[in-house]
Design a protein around this motif. Structure first.
Motif: not given
Length: 226
Positions: A84-90, A92-105, A153-159
């Protein structure tokens, strides 16, 4: 030692197994089929969902959100960075994509394929519904295009750093890959490269050894060069 009530092809359970393996936390695994709604399962979790984590306390940790937060809180080692990233914005993006996988996908792809291909094997006279399988696979094509857009455009899914979002997505990919629902020869290059990298991590070995009774994995499931 903590123990996990799981099913080998349940993506939420796979996410917790990946987290624990990444953090060097051994797990006792207790396999169950949640769709059978076993009485012992319902006593612990009336929703009959997985995973369920038992730690050294009397209270079980029930459900994916509670379990992943508990693992992060209790078991993140001091010697490595957490997922879990320490930076708040990073974060937030991580949680957005965790939700994408766990819920939408899950709701548009994985859940249907597991129900049709796995759960229905325990229902007398039930057979997979071709229209459901086609719809789920068509939905997956759209998800793959989006993941590839991100990974271009990213090295990993959320950044730029590995995070919980990578393991959440990889948990679903590994389930789908086991069942033969990913044609890697047609997969976008960035997504294929990403999966090859995360599949090669030591934490992934526990998943690659999984086997479901009377349903062997697809060809190449356990291969790092696929």
């Amino acid at each position: 030692m903590p123990s996990l009530v799981h099913h080998p092809l349940d993506p939420a359970s796979r996410l917790i197994r990946l987290m624990c393996a990444e953090y060097g936390v051994p797990l006792d695994l207790d396999e169950i089929k949640p769709w059978l709604r076993d009485e012992a399962l319902l006593e612990v979790n009336p929703a009959a969902t997985l995973p369920i984590l038992f730690t050294d306390t009397e209270q079980p940790v029930v459900g994916i959100l509670a379990t992943l937060h508990t693992v992060e809180d209790l078991y993140t080692p001091d010697t490595v960075s957490g997922l879990v990233p320490a930076d708040p914005m990073a974060r937030a993006e991580m949680w957005r994509l965790v939700e994408w996988a766990l819920v939408k996908l899950n709701d548009e792809v994985t859940r249907y394929l597991v129900e049709e291909k796995i759960a229905k094997r325990d229902l007398r006279g039930a057979t997979p519904e071709p229209s459901v399988l086609r719809a789920a696979k068509a939905n997956f094509v759209e998800h793959m295009l989006y993941f590839n857009y991100l990974l271009a455009s990213r090295n990993w899914v959320a950044g730029e750093e590995l995070s919980l979002a990578d393991f959440a997505l990889a948990a679903h990919f590994s389930t789908l890959d086991y069942m033969g629902d990913i044609d890697w020869s047609k997969a976008p290059g960035e997504t294929r490269d990403w999966y090859s990298r995360i599949k090669s991590r030591p934490a992934f070995r526990t998943l690659l050894n999984d086997r479901v009774t009377a349903m062997p994995p697809s060809k190449g499931y356990a291969d790092l060069d696929f």
